[in-house]
Design a protein around this motif. Sequence first.
Motif, PDB file in Angstrom:
ATOM      1  N   LEU A  36      22.026  -9.468   1.003  1.00  0.00           N
ATOM      2  CA  LEU A  36      22.343  -8.752   2.257  1.00  0.00           C
ATOM      3  C   LEU A  36      22.875  -9.558   3.437  1.00  0.00           C
ATOM      4  O   LEU A  36      22.548 -10.688   3.429  1.00  0.00           O
ATOM      5  CB  LEU A  36      21.097  -8.125   2.908  1.00  0.00           C
ATOM      6  CG  LEU A  36      21.157  -7.728   4.427  1.00  0.00           C
ATOM      7  CD1 LEU A  36      22.014  -6.312   4.563  1.00  0.00           C
ATOM      8  CD2 LEU A  36      19.792  -7.323   4.797  1.00  0.00           C
ATOM      9  N   ARG A 123      17.414   5.218  17.818  1.00  0.00           N
ATOM     10  CA  ARG A 123      18.239   5.585  16.736  1.00  0.00           C
ATOM     11  C   ARG A 123      18.841   6.968  16.780  1.00  0.00           C
ATOM     12  O   ARG A 123      19.526   7.373  15.686  1.00  0.00           O
ATOM     13  CB  ARG A 123      17.446   4.841  15.342  1.00  0.00           C
ATOM     14  CG  ARG A 123      16.998   3.524  15.670  1.00  0.00           C
ATOM     15  CD  ARG A 123      16.671   3.175  14.184  1.00  0.00           C
ATOM     16  NE  ARG A 123      17.726   2.601  13.653  1.00  0.00           N
ATOM     17  CZ  ARG A 123      17.775   1.615  12.473  1.00  0.00           C
ATOM     18  NH1 ARG A 123      16.574   1.335  11.854  1.00  0.00           N
ATOM     19  NH2 ARG A 123      18.795   1.483  11.625  1.00  0.00           N
ATOM     20  N   LYS A 161      19.341   6.877   4.388  1.00  0.00           N
ATOM     21  CA  LYS A 161      17.955   6.275   5.095  1.00  0.00           C
ATOM     22  C   LYS A 161      17.597   7.136   6.111  1.00  0.00           C
ATOM     23  O   LYS A 161      18.286   8.059   6.836  1.00  0.00           O
ATOM     24  CB  LYS A 161      18.315   4.913   5.459  1.00  0.00           C
ATOM     25  CG  LYS A 161      19.302   4.732   6.522  1.00  0.00           C
ATOM     26  CD  LYS A 161      19.567   3.201   7.022  1.00  0.00           C
ATOM     27  CE  LYS A 161      20.530   3.190   8.322  1.00  0.00           C
ATOM     28  NZ  LYS A 161      21.184   1.616   8.326  1.00  0.00           N
ATOM     29  N   GLU A 447      18.754   0.405  17.040  1.00  0.00           N
ATOM     30  CA  GLU A 447      17.471   0.284  16.623  1.00  0.00           C
ATOM     31  C   GLU A 447      16.861  -0.813  17.576  1.00  0.00           C
ATOM     32  O   GLU A 447      17.227  -1.598  18.190  1.00  0.00           O
ATOM     33  CB  GLU A 447      17.615  -0.789  15.319  1.00  0.00           C
ATOM     34  CG  GLU A 447      16.173  -1.010  14.845  1.00  0.00           C
ATOM     35  CD  GLU A 447      16.071  -1.805  13.493  1.00  0.00           C
ATOM     36  OE1 GLU A 447      17.258  -1.853  12.695  1.00  0.00           O
ATOM     37  OE2 GLU A 447      15.112  -2.561  13.172  1.00  0.00           O
TER      38      GLU A 447
HETATM   39  C1  BGC Z   1      17.320  -1.229   9.834  1.00  0.00           C
HETATM   40  C2  BGC Z   1      18.144  -0.435   8.430  1.00  0.00           C
HETATM   41  C3  BGC Z   1      19.147  -1.563   8.120  1.00  0.00           C
HETATM   42  C4  BGC Z   1      18.530  -2.855   7.770  1.00  0.00           C
HETATM   43  C5  BGC Z   1      19.464  -3.926   6.964  1.00  0.00           C
HETATM   44  C6  BGC Z   1      16.977  -2.562   9.441  1.00  0.00           C
HETATM   45  O1  BGC Z   1      16.326  -3.222  10.564  1.00  0.00           O
HETATM   46  O2  BGC Z   1      16.354  -0.335  10.173  1.00  0.00           O
HETATM   47  O3  BGC Z   1      18.577   0.728   9.239  1.00  0.00           O
HETATM   48  O4  BGC Z   1      20.009  -1.055   7.299  1.00  0.00           O
HETATM   49  O5  BGC Z   1      17.909  -3.454   8.856  1.00  0.00           O
HETATM   50  O6  BGC Z   1      20.096  -4.268   8.351  1.00  0.00           O
END
Ligand code: BGC
Length: 704
Positions: A36, A123, A161, A447
């Motif tokens: 990631l 969100r 998601k 978030e």
């Molecule tokens: C979030 C996800 C996001 C992931 C990767 C998390 O904090 O809830 O929506 O895809 O991080 O960055």
Amino acid sequence: MTLAEKAGQMTQHSWGFGSDEVARKEAATGMLGSVLNAPSLEERNRVQKLALESRLGVPLIFGRDVIHGYKTIFPISLGLAASFEPQLAERTARAAAREAAEVGIDWTFAPMVDVTRDPRWGRVAESFGEDPCLTSAMGAAMVRGFQGSPGDAERIAACAKHFAGYGATESGKEYNTTWIPEPLLRDLYLPPFRACVEAGVMTMMTGFNDLNGIPASGNAFLLRKILKGEWDFSGFVVSDWASMAEMIKHGLCEDDADVAKVSAKAGVDLEMATRTYAKHLPQLVEAGVVPVAVLDDAVRRILRVKHELGLFDEPYRKTAATSVAVCAEHLALAREAAQRSVVLLKNEGALLPLRKELRSLAVLGPLADAPLEQLGSWSYDGAVEAAVTPLAALRARLGADVKLEYVAALPDCRSGDASGIQAAVDAAARSEIALLFVGEPANLSGECRSRAFLELPGIQAELVMRVAATGTPVVLIIMAGRPLTIGAVCAQARAVLYNWQTGTMAGPALADILFGDVAPSGKLPISFPRTVGQVPVYYAHKNTGRPPKQDRPQIPTGTPLDPVDFDASYVDVEVTPEFPFGFGLSYAKFEYGRVQVTPARVRQGETVRVQAELRNTGATAGVEVVQLYVRDRVGSVTRPVRELKGFQRVALAAGQSKTVQLELPTAALAFTDADLQERVEPGKFEIFVGGDSRAPLGAELELV
Ligand code: BGC
């Protein structure tokens, strides 16, 4: 594959979290499946090379959050949802995929299809709003856009998601507990995920939430029973960031080994960020605690997606000869998407569009010229330098014969420093019209950006009041990542545009609307509360045994025995929202005529044709989002007062009329009954067609 290699495939390294050096070693020994946030294309290819040179040479899959654009930023999802145009969502996702794929991103963590009725939740900006029908259509369209078709070099894998229920977070507080009865889960929160599965989404992500006592990342009911069982999902499930290990803090798991056991058994295939799988799964299998078939199934799913994406054939990505990042085509699309997201909430005396004869204009407020803020949350890759602000767009557009005065008035939206307000007031007083840009900075939504207050932050309301007091007509342009409580400030303005955060081309798109090149056509994808105390306020509510008789506060006088209507309302505020779901004005004027359903008596399995007459009686062309709502009069369980079942954007020239046709398959009337069975029940249904969720009764339908 050895057990360690299998557990490795089930592990994702989050770059910069923990040791990247260790991750390189994991890749080189075949103990890693995914990365990631690789920092660059070169680094990505270097780590990929390590993986390819490992014993089995399985390529890694590289993920990144490409949420509403990559370099070119499109409107936040909540804004895009206001377009009610899934094809537009598909095109923006396509463009984002092209820009991301060329820098080696194989996989995005979008779309977020969490339905939410809570504007406090940060969100909400990433959501498509409160409605499952709209969210399903927009989410599935984005999946198609990101994923393109097999063999296509510009496709990336999508990820629906957060499975599931995250949007029901108690009190709107981020990461909070969710309690959702199964019928509501199945009828409200799950349909968009199912729509994404039907659209072929390659991956799904769990949520951070505890759902009915079992955190989503360890929830076998969600993952094994529903997703992989009932829906036969063939892709893989990734946890949310460290959400598996967080099950220790939730109080569900003892330690990391317990986490690995619970998540693997529940059906999480790939672990994001943490390493409980890599550390514990091999021993858990050897000890007979986790069946090896669980690992085999997970690895097979991960390999299948890598194969479908073509990673075994083309594991490396090359620098593009000509980059498509922020290309003219994507900018034009961003402008179109932004135009269609803006919602006109008020237009007293047809103040908008601005007259051609206008000679002086005050452009005021902290968001008139704030490139970063208009991009919204999740835009860290966005090209800020390409963002065109409303001020820049207006300056570029207006000739020397129009005097434009710009005053930010406040250093930023949250500031309490009133020293700049007088200059704004003076500029407004000298101008024919004041455009006032207020709202939320980008970092107040997204978030972990829950808010308990929904007013304009800082002293922006004071700025609005003082500018309005000059008597110069005010156009309020609100840029925000959520519904705000704006009744009082709207009352001060002659016209109000809800502009969300519409991305790179927010400025030119808004100028197009202000000057009438395009009429606003956005409709609210979520109800706007009058006050935070009404939350959750949503259109698809139940009727209750005492539906409100009136829409005004029932302020009791005198003694507790003095009469009020003993009904489902408030004593201190109207029961309706400030602006209802589906609402939005145009410069055109739309009138609805006769609604007809054929056949009016229908059998299960058939499709009903709903026709409505629509006429543009205004003097300008415009686009109306025609909405179809249904109410199931009597059910074996009580049903919402209405539910959106279809919608269509219809363009009409001034004076033009059209018979709009919408299809209503009887399957769309299904709901979850008291035995948790999804069924369509015979009986009478009311059909409403109109321009928002208050559409009048149009026709009746009987299902036999
Ligand atoms: C979030 C996800 C996001 C992931 C990767 C998390 O904090 O809830 O929506 O895809 O991080 O960055």
